[in-house]
Design a protein around this motif. Structure first.
Motif, PDB file in Angstrom:
ATOM      1  N   SER A  62       8.779 -53.427  18.610  1.00 26.51           N
ATOM      2  CA  SER A  62       8.989 -52.389  17.589  1.00 26.51           C
ATOM      3  C   SER A  62       9.529 -51.127  18.253  1.00 26.51           C
ATOM      4  O   SER A  62       9.430 -50.955  19.470  1.00 26.51           O
ATOM      5  CB  SER A  62       7.659 -52.062  16.898  1.00 26.51           C
ATOM      6  OG  SER A  62       6.778 -51.500  17.850  1.00 26.51           O
ATOM      7  N   ASP A  63      10.068 -50.235  17.428  1.00 26.56           N
ATOM      8  CA  ASP A  63      10.554 -48.944  17.911  1.00 26.56           C
ATOM      9  C   ASP A  63       9.415 -48.165  18.575  1.00 26.56           C
ATOM     10  O   ASP A  63       9.617 -47.486  19.579  1.00 26.56           O
ATOM     11  CB  ASP A  63      11.112 -48.113  16.744  1.00 26.56           C
ATOM     12  CG  ASP A  63      12.381 -48.724  16.160  1.00 26.56           C
ATOM     13  OD1 ASP A  63      12.788 -49.806  16.645  1.00 26.56           O
ATOM     14  OD2 ASP A  63      12.947 -48.124  15.226  1.00 26.56           O
ATOM     15  N   GLU A  64       8.207 -48.290  17.989  1.00 24.27           N
ATOM     16  CA  GLU A  64       7.062 -47.544  18.530  1.00 24.27           C
ATOM     17  C   GLU A  64       6.766 -47.992  19.960  1.00 24.27           C
ATOM     18  O   GLU A  64       6.467 -47.174  20.827  1.00 24.27           O
ATOM     19  CB  GLU A  64       5.812 -47.760  17.661  1.00 24.27           C
ATOM     20  CG  GLU A  64       5.892 -47.130  16.276  1.00 24.27           C
ATOM     21  CD  GLU A  64       6.875 -47.842  15.351  1.00 24.27           C
ATOM     22  OE1 GLU A  64       6.923 -49.104  15.382  1.00 24.27           O
ATOM     23  OE2 GLU A  64       7.614 -47.158  14.616  1.00 24.27           O
ATOM     24  N   GLU A  65       6.845 -49.309  20.192  1.00 24.03           N
ATOM     25  CA  GLU A  65       6.553 -49.809  21.532  1.00 24.03           C
ATOM     26  C   GLU A  65       7.610 -49.342  22.541  1.00 24.03           C
ATOM     27  O   GLU A  65       7.305 -49.123  23.709  1.00 24.03           O
ATOM     28  CB  GLU A  65       6.433 -51.341  21.513  1.00 24.03           C
ATOM     29  CG  GLU A  65       5.160 -51.779  20.804  1.00 24.03           C
ATOM     30  CD  GLU A  65       5.014 -53.297  20.689  1.00 24.03           C
ATOM     31  OE1 GLU A  65       3.903 -53.737  20.387  1.00 24.03           O
ATOM     32  OE2 GLU A  65       6.003 -54.028  20.889  1.00 24.03           O
ATOM     33  N   VAL A  66       8.854 -49.184  22.068  1.00 25.99           N
ATOM     34  CA  VAL A  66       9.899 -48.664  22.949  1.00 25.99           C
ATOM     35  C   VAL A  66       9.605 -47.193  23.255  1.00 25.99           C
ATOM     36  O   VAL A  66       9.718 -46.737  24.396  1.00 25.99           O
ATOM     37  CB  VAL A  66      11.299 -48.820  22.306  1.00 25.99           C
ATOM     38  CG1 VAL A  66      12.360 -48.122  23.163  1.00 25.99           C
ATOM     39  CG2 VAL A  66      11.640 -50.294  22.126  1.00 25.99           C
ATOM     40  N   ALA A  67       9.179 -46.460  22.224  1.00 21.84           N
ATOM     41  CA  ALA A  67       8.865 -45.037  22.409  1.00 21.84           C
ATOM     42  C   ALA A  67       7.702 -44.858  23.387  1.00 21.84           C
ATOM     43  O   ALA A  67       7.712 -43.948  24.219  1.00 21.84           O
ATOM     44  CB  ALA A  67       8.545 -44.394  21.056  1.00 21.84           C
ATOM     45  N   ARG A 117       2.867 -59.139  37.289  1.00 20.88           N
ATOM     46  CA  ARG A 117       4.181 -59.606  37.712  1.00 20.88           C
ATOM     47  C   ARG A 117       5.344 -58.974  36.949  1.00 20.88           C
ATOM     48  O   ARG A 117       6.465 -59.431  37.027  1.00 20.88           O
ATOM     49  CB  ARG A 117       4.252 -61.121  37.574  1.00 20.88           C
ATOM     50  CG  ARG A 117       4.035 -61.790  38.913  1.00 20.88           C
ATOM     51  CD  ARG A 117       3.831 -63.258  38.737  1.00 20.88           C
ATOM     52  NE  ARG A 117       2.412 -63.564  38.638  1.00 20.88           N
ATOM     53  CZ  ARG A 117       1.914 -64.786  38.548  1.00 20.88           C
ATOM     54  NH1 ARG A 117       2.726 -65.813  38.506  1.00 20.88           N
ATOM     55  NH2 ARG A 117       0.623 -64.976  38.482  1.00 20.88           N
ATOM     56  N   ALA A 118       5.059 -57.950  36.166  1.00 26.11           N
ATOM     57  CA  ALA A 118       6.129 -57.326  35.404  1.00 26.11           C
ATOM     58  C   ALA A 118       6.331 -55.882  35.864  1.00 26.11           C
ATOM     59  O   ALA A 118       5.363 -55.173  36.134  1.00 26.11           O
ATOM     60  CB  ALA A 118       5.805 -57.376  33.918  1.00 26.11           C
ATOM     61  N   PRO A 119       7.584 -55.450  35.964  1.00 31.81           N
ATOM     62  CA  PRO A 119       7.837 -54.070  36.363  1.00 31.81           C
ATOM     63  C   PRO A 119       7.435 -53.092  35.256  1.00 31.81           C
ATOM     64  O   PRO A 119       7.510 -53.435  34.083  1.00 31.81           O
ATOM     65  CB  PRO A 119       9.351 -54.027  36.576  1.00 31.81           C
ATOM     66  CG  PRO A 119       9.903 -55.155  35.772  1.00 31.81           C
ATOM     67  CD  PRO A 119       8.822 -56.197  35.698  1.00 31.81           C
ATOM     68  N   ARG A 120       7.013 -51.900  35.647  1.00 33.34           N
ATOM     69  CA  ARG A 120       6.722 -50.860  34.653  1.00 33.34           C
ATOM     70  C   ARG A 120       7.979 -50.049  34.345  1.00 33.34           C
ATOM     71  O   ARG A 120       7.956 -49.165  33.503  1.00 33.34           O
ATOM     72  CB  ARG A 120       5.603 -49.942  35.157  1.00 33.34           C
ATOM     73  CG  ARG A 120       4.271 -50.675  35.307  1.00 33.34           C
ATOM     74  CD  ARG A 120       3.183 -49.756  35.830  1.00 33.34           C
ATOM     75  NE  ARG A 120       2.783 -48.746  34.857  1.00 33.34           N
ATOM     76  CZ  ARG A 120       2.833 -47.436  35.069  1.00 33.34           C
ATOM     77  NH1 ARG A 120       3.249 -46.972  36.239  1.00 33.34           N
ATOM     78  NH2 ARG A 120       2.474 -46.591  34.133  1.00 33.34           N
ATOM     79  N   TRP A 121       9.086 -50.364  35.049  1.00 28.72           N
ATOM     80  CA  TRP A 121      10.334 -49.617  34.857  1.00 28.72           C
ATOM     81  C   TRP A 121      11.345 -50.350  33.964  1.00 28.72           C
ATOM     82  O   TRP A 121      12.482 -49.928  33.824  1.00 28.72           O
ATOM     83  CB  TRP A 121      10.978 -49.290  36.213  1.00 28.72           C
ATOM     84  CG  TRP A 121      10.963 -50.447  37.217  1.00 28.72           C
ATOM     85  CD1 TRP A 121      10.056 -50.652  38.194  1.00 28.72           C
ATOM     86  CD2 TRP A 121      11.914 -51.517  37.308  1.00 28.72           C
ATOM     87  NE1 TRP A 121      10.359 -51.786  38.908  1.00 28.72           N
ATOM     88  CE2 TRP A 121      11.499 -52.334  38.385  1.00 28.72           C
ATOM     89  CE3 TRP A 121      13.070 -51.868  36.606  1.00 28.72           C
ATOM     90  CZ2 TRP A 121      12.192 -53.481  38.774  1.00 28.72           C
ATOM     91  CZ3 TRP A 121      13.766 -53.013  36.987  1.00 28.72           C
ATOM     92  CH2 TRP A 121      13.320 -53.807  38.060  1.00 28.72           C
ATOM     93  N   ALA A 122      10.918 -51.487  33.398  1.00 25.38           N
ATOM     94  CA  ALA A 122      11.843 -52.244  32.541  1.00 25.38           C
ATOM     95  C   ALA A 122      11.070 -52.861  31.392  1.00 25.38           C
ATOM     96  O   ALA A 122       9.855 -53.069  31.481  1.00 25.38           O
ATOM     97  CB  ALA A 122      12.537 -53.343  33.338  1.00 25.38           C
ATOM     98  N   ILE A 123      11.786 -53.151  30.313  1.00 26.52           N
ATOM     99  CA  ILE A 123      11.147 -53.806  29.165  1.00 26.52           C
ATOM    100  C   ILE A 123      12.225 -54.598  28.402  1.00 26.52           C
ATOM    101  O   ILE A 123      13.403 -54.230  28.435  1.00 26.52           O
ATOM    102  CB  ILE A 123      10.447 -52.762  28.254  1.00 26.52           C
ATOM    103  CG1 ILE A 123       9.365 -53.432  27.401  1.00 26.52           C
ATOM    104  CG2 ILE A 123      11.450 -52.018  27.387  1.00 26.52           C
ATOM    105  CD1 ILE A 123       8.354 -52.463  26.852  1.00 26.52           C
ATOM    106  N   ALA A 124      11.785 -55.686  27.770  1.00 35.41           N
ATOM    107  CA  ALA A 124      12.687 -56.448  26.892  1.00 35.41           C
ATOM    108  C   ALA A 124      12.352 -56.084  25.452  1.00 35.41           C
ATOM    109  O   ALA A 124      11.214 -56.253  25.028  1.00 35.41           O
ATOM    110  CB  ALA A 124      12.509 -57.943  27.121  1.00 35.41           C
ATOM    111  N   HIS A 125      13.304 -55.560  24.728  1.00 40.46           N
ATOM    112  CA  HIS A 125      13.110 -55.216  23.315  1.00 40.46           C
ATOM    113  C   HIS A 125      13.636 -56.383  22.497  1.00 40.46           C
ATOM    114  O   HIS A 125      14.839 -56.638  22.463  1.00 40.46           O
ATOM    115  CB  HIS A 125      13.869 -53.916  23.004  1.00 40.46           C
ATOM    116  CG  HIS A 125      13.586 -53.363  21.644  1.00 40.46           C
ATOM    117  ND1 HIS A 125      14.244 -52.265  21.145  1.00 40.46           N
ATOM    118  CD2 HIS A 125      12.717 -53.741  20.683  1.00 40.46           C
ATOM    119  CE1 HIS A 125      13.795 -52.004  19.929  1.00 40.46           C
ATOM    120  NE2 HIS A 125      12.879 -52.886  19.625  1.00 40.46           N
ATOM    121  N   LYS A 126      12.707 -57.101  21.852  1.00 34.90           N
ATOM    122  CA  LYS A 126      13.070 -58.374  21.233  1.00 34.90           C
ATOM    123  C   LYS A 126      13.685 -58.211  19.838  1.00 34.90           C
ATOM    124  O   LYS A 126      13.318 -57.317  19.075  1.00 34.90           O
ATOM    125  CB  LYS A 126      11.819 -59.261  21.118  1.00 34.90           C
ATOM    126  CG  LYS A 126      11.210 -59.621  22.458  1.00 34.90           C
ATOM    127  CD  LYS A 126      12.046 -60.651  23.175  1.00 34.90           C
ATOM    128  CE  LYS A 126      11.367 -61.775  23.724  1.00 34.90           C
ATOM    129  NZ  LYS A 126      10.874 -62.931  23.510  1.00 34.90           N
TER     130      LYS A 126
END
Ligand code: JCF
Length: 678
Positions: free
Chosen positions: A57-62, A273-282
């Motif tokens: 969601s947009d909120e999770e990206v924010a 195992r996941a970076p805190r500097w990247a995210i996948a917005h599905k």
């Protein structure tokens, strides 16, 4: 489906957060990707292959950008943004510019060595361009382009092979083939998106610069990559890619945002195992679960019967889907799909939604535990007109441009071409066309209106059209389409066109048997076969009475076409239309049969295959027929010789297998030159 999986993993994560004692090493939350299969060497990834946390969601990206801005103390740091391909993550190792090893992600720490299969992927460079580092590991996604996936499955459906559920499974399955030749036959491609270990290379300070450098080495990098700032910038990118999702030539399941600056990446670090500097917005998932309410068969305008699953409405990739294609009877049997079943539906790009798989454990059962519904049986008659159906290898397909063409492909088709309501428009378009009855001015738009407003049901009804009926039809069509011309509104009605059309219809009554036979639109009877039939029988009635055995006697008519012709005239409705045409005054000269049983090739059966350069195959066939040969469509022991042009395929192979004589083009030309037409 991914969406289902993602939701369940999230639920499990929440449960494990609340009750840490339930978190076990074998939990799906503790593992990335699939394990190692036997048969491949394992590869330990020196730098682990990461997975990405998801935002839905947009909120999770924010929250993601907010966390980063806060920790870095920078309001809007730059992100490198890219589409997230739905394929298989791999790592490629280059030593001094040479590809030495490729591995799957596996569990992130250890993968499988699939070097041999990866070498078959053309998009993966085997040597690097320019000054190559001593060691360079490149990470990226192997994927199957949608067009290649569709073509592969179409081929499998025809040949009875195993179809792929989706391009992702196609890519994964291909790389797991132990025989690299099988992998090579699959249309795979690759995009690079990151790095593993490097030695002897000055790492550029930003991720976007790494991608640029990878392009320089010869790696394909998505042309969609960009740099964006701020939550708004990321969401705008998400929306822009989302709007083009269906138009992209591959499946994507989201977009990836990565902090562009490597120093900032290091400052953010990792959790598990996941970076805190990247995210996948599905994006919304391309596969969903729903139930089949009924299975129905649709008849297309070319007569092809296509089974369709009527579904409980479900949102798939942002669109409500209520129908999905089941392709053909074989596909239904393969899936064993029945009414009431829970199925996975998939919608990708502009292709028609399809049923991918049945969930057998969710099949409704009766009181005795038996399936409530029996296996589906494909109807043996056309659901639109009741005519009998037949299986064909070549199907008529509507082209994007609105025309029709023959294409390879197994299908069940209706034989009631002249009568079937589903095929009316198609039959009329063909009947009126220049090389058939040649009714000038009777275009598709008028044919649509004639059928839609019930003026004609069969081609014979055209001959009952009058000027007033045409004018009335046009008025109704204009009113429906909101295209009433100004002149008509002013009280004037043009009628010249209708007079011309009625005159053209009347003129078409004087025709030839050859044109009439072609105009009937019998499957596989083109102009050339129509001409041969007209000459061979001389008149219509002997042809109407001919059985299959009589028809195969006709030059150029093999068993398949003979069955088509006999089947067409066996349909009473088709015969009625032919009689109605006669009654309407359609006439043609008849004469004695012309059968060329004489000549130097009398009694010989010839098959032409491959491309000739000096003349078309049809023209060569005509010349051989004039010399007494029967031209057949398939090779058998009875074939006298096969003429094989360029790129001759299975017919040439069959001739060689049966020991049938083969002529090349030079030999054919020599023979024809020695026997010039009289
Ligand atoms: O396109 C992808 N599926 C994709 C996966 C792209 C990326 O940039 C990725 C990824 C998985 C992990 N980056 C990481 C770090």
């Amino acid at each position: 489906p991914d969406a289902e999986y993602d939701a369940l993993v999230r639920e499990l994560e929440a449960i494990e957060r609340e009750h840490p004692q339930l978190r076990v090493p074998g939990s799906p939350t503790q593992r990335v990707g699939a394990g190692v299969l036997p048969g491949f060497e394992t590869v330990a990834h020196e730098l682990p292959m990461l997975s990405l946390n998801n935002a839905f969601s947009d909120e999770e990206v924010a929250e993601f950008t907010g966390r980063i801005s806060k920790e870095l103390g920078e309001a809007e740091p730059a992100f490198s943004v890219e589409p997230k391909l739905d394929g298989l993550a791999i790592s490629l190792r280059y030593e001094h510019g040479v590809f030495v090893r490729g591995a799957t992600r596996g569990d992130g720490a250890t993968g499988e060595d699939v070097t041999a299969n990866l070498r078959t992927v053309r998009a993966i460079p085997l040597r690097l361009r320019g000054e190559a580092p001593a060691v360079l590991e490149v990470r990226g996604e192997v994927y199957m382009p949608r067009a290649g996936f569709e073509a592969y499955n179409a081929r499998m459906r025809e040949t009875g092979g195993k179809v792929l559920a989706n391009p992702r499974n196609g890519a994964a399955g291909s790389l797991r083939q132990l025989d690299p030749r099988l992998a090579a036959a699959r249309p795979l491609s690759f995009y690079a998106y990151g790095l593993g270990v490097t030695e002897g290379w000055a790492l550029p300070p930003r991720h976007s610069q790494v991608l640029q450098a990878l392009r320089g080495f010869g790696f394909p990098v998505s042309p969609e990559v960009a740099v964006a700032r701020g939550t708004r910038g990321l969401l705008d990118y998400y929306a822009a890619i989302g709007a083009r999702r269906d138009a992209l030539p591959y499946d994507i399941d989201g977009v990836v945002y990565k902090l562009d600056d490597h120093g900032q990446q290091a400052a953010m670090g990792f959790v598990s195992r996941a970076p805190r500097w990247a995210i996948a917005h599905k994006f919304p998932a391309q596969e969903q679960l729903t139930t089949v309410e009924a299975i129905e068969v649709q008849v297309g305008r070319t007569g092809a019967l296509t089974p369709v699953a009527r579904l409980a409405p479900v949102q798939v990739a942002g669109v409500v889907v209520t129908n999905a294609t089941l392709h053909n009877a074989d596909q239904i049997a393969r899936l064993d799909v029945r009414a009431g079943d829970t199925v996975i539906v998939r919608r990708a790009g502009d292709v028609i939604p399809e049923v991918v798989r049945v969930l057998p454990e969710k099949r409704p059962l009766d009181a005795r535990g038996q399936p409530l519904h029996p296996p589906y049986e494909f109807p043996s008659v056309c659901p639109a007109c009741g005519s009998h159906t037949e299986a064909v290898r070549k199907v008529l397909k509507s082209t994007k441009a609105g025309g029709i063409e023959y294409a390879e492909g197994a299908a069940i088709v209706c034989t009631g071409g002249l009568f079937c309501p589903a095929q009316r428009k198609q039959a009329l378009v063909h009947f009126a066309s220049r090389r058939a009855m040649d009714i000038e001015g009777l275009g598709e738009r008028f044919i649509e209106a004639l059928v839609d407003f019930g003026y004609v049901a069969t081609v014979a009804d055209l001959y009952a059209m009058t000027v007033p009926r045409f004018l009335e039809m046009k008025q109704r069509a204009d009113e429906r389409d909101g295209t009433v011309p100004e002149t008509v509104k002013a009280g004037k009605v043009a009628s010249k066109w209708a007079e011309n059309l009625v005159a053209a219809i009347a003129a078409s009554k004087d025709t030839t048997l050859e044109r009439l036979l072609f105009a009937l639109g019998i499957r596989d009877v083109g102009e050339s076969t129509a001409r041969t039939l007209a000459r061979h029988f001389g008149a219509l009635d002997p042809l109407l009475q001919a059985d299959e055995a009589t028809l195969v006697e006709v030059p150029d008519v093999g068993p398949v076409v003979a069955a088509r012709i006999a089947g067409f005239f066996a349909e009473p409705h088709n015969r009625e239309v032919v009689q109605a045409l006669r009654a309407a005054g359609v006439r043609w000269p008849e004469g004695p049969p012309q059968r060329s049983a004489e000549g130097p090739l009398a009694g010989q059966t010839v098959v032409l295959t491959g491309a000739l350069s000096a003349m078309s195959r049809d023209a060569a066939g005509d010349r051989l027929q004039a010399l007494g040969a029967k031209v057949a469509g398939s090779v058998s022991k009875k074939t006298s010789f096969v003429v094989a042009g360029e790129a001759a395929g299975s017919k040439l192979e069959k001739a060689q297998a049966l020991g049938v004589e083969v002529w090349d083009e030079a030999r054919l030309l020599e023979f024809l030159n020695a026997h010039p037409p009289v």
